[in-house]
Write an enzyme that holds these catalytic residues in place. Structure first.
Site, mmCIF file in Angstrom:
data_model
loop_
_atom_site.group_PDB
_atom_site.id
_atom_site.type_symbol
_atom_site.label_atom_id
_atom_site.label_comp_id
_atom_site.label_asym_id
_atom_site.label_seq_id
_atom_site.Cartn_x
_atom_site.Cartn_y
_atom_site.Cartn_z
ATOM 1 N N CYS A 75 0.834 -1.192 0.000
ATOM 2 C CA CYS A 75 0.000 0.000 0.000
ATOM 3 C C CYS A 75 0.877 1.253 0.000
ATOM 4 O O CYS A 75 1.899 1.323 0.687
ATOM 5 C CB CYS A 75 -0.917 -0.006 1.217
ATOM 6 S SG CYS A 75 -2.055 1.398 1.276
ATOM 7 N N CYS A 79 0.107 4.993 6.933
ATOM 8 C CA CYS A 79 -0.555 4.821 8.234
ATOM 9 C C CYS A 79 0.439 4.229 9.231
ATOM 10 O O CYS A 79 0.977 3.137 9.010
ATOM 11 C CB CYS A 79 -1.773 3.911 8.103
ATOM 12 S SG CYS A 79 -2.957 4.450 6.830
ATOM 13 N N CYS A 82 0.230 0.472 10.437
ATOM 14 C CA CYS A 82 -0.103 -0.599 9.488
ATOM 15 C C CYS A 82 1.107 -1.240 8.822
ATOM 16 O O CYS A 82 1.860 -0.572 8.093
ATOM 17 C CB CYS A 82 -1.041 -0.058 8.416
ATOM 18 S SG CYS A 82 -1.651 -1.360 7.316
ATOM 19 N N CYS A 121 -16.028 -9.983 5.219
ATOM 20 C CA CYS A 121 -15.430 -8.713 4.802
ATOM 21 C C CYS A 121 -14.130 -8.968 4.044
ATOM 22 O O CYS A 121 -13.295 -9.771 4.484
ATOM 23 C CB CYS A 121 -15.163 -7.834 6.012
ATOM 24 S SG CYS A 121 -14.687 -6.140 5.568
ATOM 25 N N CYS A 153 -19.095 -7.508 2.822
ATOM 26 C CA CYS A 153 -18.503 -6.236 3.222
ATOM 27 C C CYS A 153 -17.150 -6.106 2.535
ATOM 28 O O CYS A 153 -16.500 -7.119 2.222
ATOM 29 C CB CYS A 153 -18.339 -6.202 4.743
ATOM 30 S SG CYS A 153 -17.496 -4.732 5.388
ATOM 31 N N CYS A 213 -19.790 1.138 7.632
ATOM 32 C CA CYS A 213 -19.037 0.557 8.746
ATOM 33 C C CYS A 213 -17.843 1.468 8.983
ATOM 34 O O CYS A 213 -16.943 1.553 8.140
ATOM 35 C CB CYS A 213 -18.589 -0.864 8.398
ATOM 36 S SG CYS A 213 -17.524 -1.640 9.640
ATOM 37 N N ARG A 285 -18.625 -3.108 17.146
ATOM 38 C CA ARG A 285 -17.829 -4.304 16.887
ATOM 39 C C ARG A 285 -16.525 -4.308 17.673
ATOM 40 O O ARG A 285 -15.720 -3.381 17.589
ATOM 41 C CB ARG A 285 -17.536 -4.416 15.384
ATOM 42 C CG ARG A 285 -16.751 -5.662 14.991
ATOM 43 C CD ARG A 285 -16.816 -5.909 13.503
ATOM 44 N NE ARG A 285 -18.201 -6.071 13.105
ATOM 45 C CZ ARG A 285 -18.735 -5.534 12.016
ATOM 46 N NH1 ARG A 285 -18.009 -4.789 11.217
ATOM 47 N NH2 ARG A 285 -20.002 -5.738 11.723
#
Length: 344
Positions: A75, A79, A82, A121, A153, A213, A285
């Site tokens: 990616c 972040c 991550c 998901c 999802c 979400c 969640r």
């Protein structure tokens, strides 16, 4: 669109389209109000949250969700938490992988369904979705998951209006796009995308008719005000997210946040309970960080209003309690899994 109108079009797992008379759904919370809730004596806070929870969700059930990383690593985002960010691969040891085949993903979805998951998901480590063969494959995955009788999802990064519409047409039930933290703290964690861009994607998802979400992560080095501002931003949206994941940071070696201290159970409970009071109709969640929590801590989070779990061996690239452990815990506690809502 009001919350009651949204609930008419997407019933979620409350058993009615509008909240009970004694539950007030607000969109005008102030920071002092939210902070006052968060800082209540813990037992009083949990009692308030449990009262709201029992008024809305009148059964001892949780939604079981399974999450699969369909495209891991590589990616372009930065972040700080991550390991999927390409710039951290050298230090984390994570190997970037190509997008999984449709058949591999649907096989995993079938196994998750057999294990008790009602929502599947699919997460791809992209900054934004690119039109083309890969996105077409994701659309096919969505259609396949829905054909299994599950809610579908996805979390794929930023979306355009047309991409959101195509996902809706393919049958996508929900789209995950977390705000992560407060707008003020956000720049310390991520610099490759703005807070407003995240809000814009949520609006496109909502306008396409897909369930939203969206939640955040605690343990990023944020203040109590930052946590409260995150919940305030979510709760003051015109329509509350149908699903609000609360994640505890999993500090991964090789990422900028590798040295953050573990989140204490009481902090998770306070955050979950506050979210439950602010967003009564949402599925709250219990997400990342459960590996660091014992059974009693997880049950306390459920008492505080969590009624959805990510289960399975992994949450994208970090560990998660295996589903056999989860099912055993739920059975001991007399908690039953929800059936999927595939009306969308």
């Amino acid at each position: 669109m009001s919350d009651s109108a949204a609930r008419d079009s997407f019933h979620g797992h409350a058993h009615f389209a509008t909240p009970p008379a004694d539950v007030v759904v607000r969109h005008d919370w102030t920071l002092p109000e939210v902070r006052a809730l968060y800082e209540l004596p813990l037992l009083e806070l949990v009692h308030k949250a449990q009262s709201v929870h029992r008024a809305v969700f009148q059964d001892n059930k949780v939604q079981l969700c399974s999450l699969l990383s369909i495209k891991t690593g590589g990616c372009s985002e930065d972040c700080g938490y991550c390991p999927q960010a390409a710039r951290y691969h050298k230090d984390t040891g994570l190997q970037a992988e190509k997008l999984m085949s449709v058949s591999t993903v649907l096989d995993a979805a079938s196994k998750a369904r057999a294990a008790g998951a009602t929502r599947f998901c699919m997460g791809a480590a992209w900054r934004e979705v690119k039109d083309g063969p890969q996105f077409d494959s994701v659309l096919e995955m969505v259609r396949g998951v829905k054909s299994l009788g599950m809610e579908a999802c996805a979390t794929l990064g930023m979306l355009t209006e047309s991409q959101a519409r195509r996902l809706r047409e393919a049958g996508l039930s929900a789209y995950n796009h977390n705000l992560d933290t407060s707008e003020e703290k956000y720049g310390d964690i991520i610099t490759t995308r703005t807070y407003q861009e995240r809000l814009d994607t949520l609006e496109r998802v909502r306008q396409a008719g897909i369930s939203v979400c969206s939640g955040g992560i605690i343990g990023l080095g944020e203040s109590v005000d930052d946590r409260c501002k995150l919940l305030l931003t979510l709760a003051n949206q015109e329509v509350h997210p149908e699903s609000v994941p609360i994640n505890a940071l999993v500090a991964v070696k090789g990422t900028p946040l590798q040295d953050q201290k573990p989140v204490q159970t009481v902090e998770m409970v306070r955050t979950i309970a506050t979210a439950r009071i602010l967003m009564p109709l949402a599925m709250v969640r219990l997400s990342a960080g459960r590996m660091q929590m014992n059974e009693e801590a997880q049950l306390l989070c459920m008492m505080a209003g969590a009624n959805s779990l990510f289960f399975g061996e992994k949450l994208l690239t970090t560990g998660n309690p295996e589903y056999t452990q989860d099912m055993a815990l739920l059975e001991k506690a007399g908690i039953r899994p929800l059936e999927p809502d595939t009306s969308r």
